[in-house]
Write an enzyme that holds these catalytic residues in place. Sequence first.
Site, PDB file in Angstrom:
ATOM      1  N   PHE A  33      34.778  49.933  24.394  1.00 56.87           N
ATOM      2  CA  PHE A  33      35.712  50.934  23.903  1.00 56.87           C
ATOM      3  C   PHE A  33      37.048  50.358  23.448  1.00 56.87           C
ATOM      4  CE2 PHE A  33      35.714  50.723  28.516  1.00 56.87           C
ATOM      5  CZ  PHE A  33      37.049  50.534  28.821  1.00 56.87           C
ATOM      6  N   ASP A  44      35.794  44.450  39.780  1.00 57.02           N
ATOM      7  CA  ASP A  44      34.965  43.785  38.773  1.00 57.02           C
ATOM      8  C   ASP A  44      35.311  42.301  38.701  1.00 57.02           C
ATOM      9  OD1 ASP A  44      33.054  43.484  36.850  1.00 57.02           O
ATOM     10  OD2 ASP A  44      34.133  44.543  35.273  1.00 57.02           O
TER      11      ASP A  44
END
Length: 338
Positions: A36, A198
Amino acid sequence: EILARLMSGSRALEDVVRQRGRSCLKFERVLGEGQFGTVNRAIVTGAPALHQHVAVKQLKDNAEAKHKQDFLSEAELLKPLKHDNVIRAIALFPQTAGAPACLVLEYLEYGDLRNLLRKCLALTDRGRDRFNQSRKSDFPGPLNPLGEAPLSAICALNFPHDVMPWVRLTEPEFRFILSQVAEGMAYLSSVHRLVHRDLATRNCLVGRGLNIKIADFGLSRELVDDKDYYRVQSKGKLPIRTMAIESIFYRTWTTESDIWSMGVLAWEVFTYGDTPYKAVPLDQLVTFLETGKRLARPPDCPMEIFEVLQGTWNATPSSRPSFEKIAEVCKRNLNVRD
Ligand code: ADE
């Protein structure tokens, strides 16, 4: 004195970008493209020559509301962070009628750590064989003249922009890389109570002197006062192979689950960017972990460090070693070469 100059250099860069706004950014090329957003390299015109490159993260025009939110929350989280091993946010320009929101970050010339590791694999005997079999044209060519120079010499050297520092990774380099990640994470978790969620080699960036910085805070969350975990309901894409067993199970993230990921990240480093549990399909990973199976010791990983990694994969989160402890063990023998 050098430090003072560097500090004032980066402050000057921030001042220039903030005062002059977007108009001082001259886009050069795409560094990376996500689902994105896009990261571009830009030159800051009018900045001191020493610090002229920046990385600019922008949302795609058609980004969904959720992604916009993640983007803005990453920018907010990054603002107060100041550590040698954490990427620094320089400015955030909000969305306007004619231009998307853009987050200006410091630029690190050697890109992401996984990519660097994979290229360094080509310098090992194993890697050379693999390269010879497949993509001959990708072979990086002759070893850089540093060869097996001491780590201090490698770190003191400034490689030209975008020229990969072809160093042969040995124990001191592995230890140096990992101690930096652990120290950055100790800062994020202890000082800012941040959960990264992450942590992986693909989300770390490499700068001059093998300086490692933790980046990609898109999934990060701040722990709210009395809650030591963060829970998500939604089923977005998740980095299963680096996730702690309880995160896969319960979708909860804590500093302890980041510590598990740090262990997997270390395994990635010692295997030159290999895929964790490569032979295990994703839908079988939970069963694999549940039955007590874990990643094996990579040949290049010293026993002393592997014992710490095994601790990070303890099924009981509270039994895992702290980031401070991991950093301490990795820093041992940092300058000792066999
Ligand atoms: N790729 C993504 N972000 C980057 C950055 N800050 N520097 C260099 N390469 C990048």
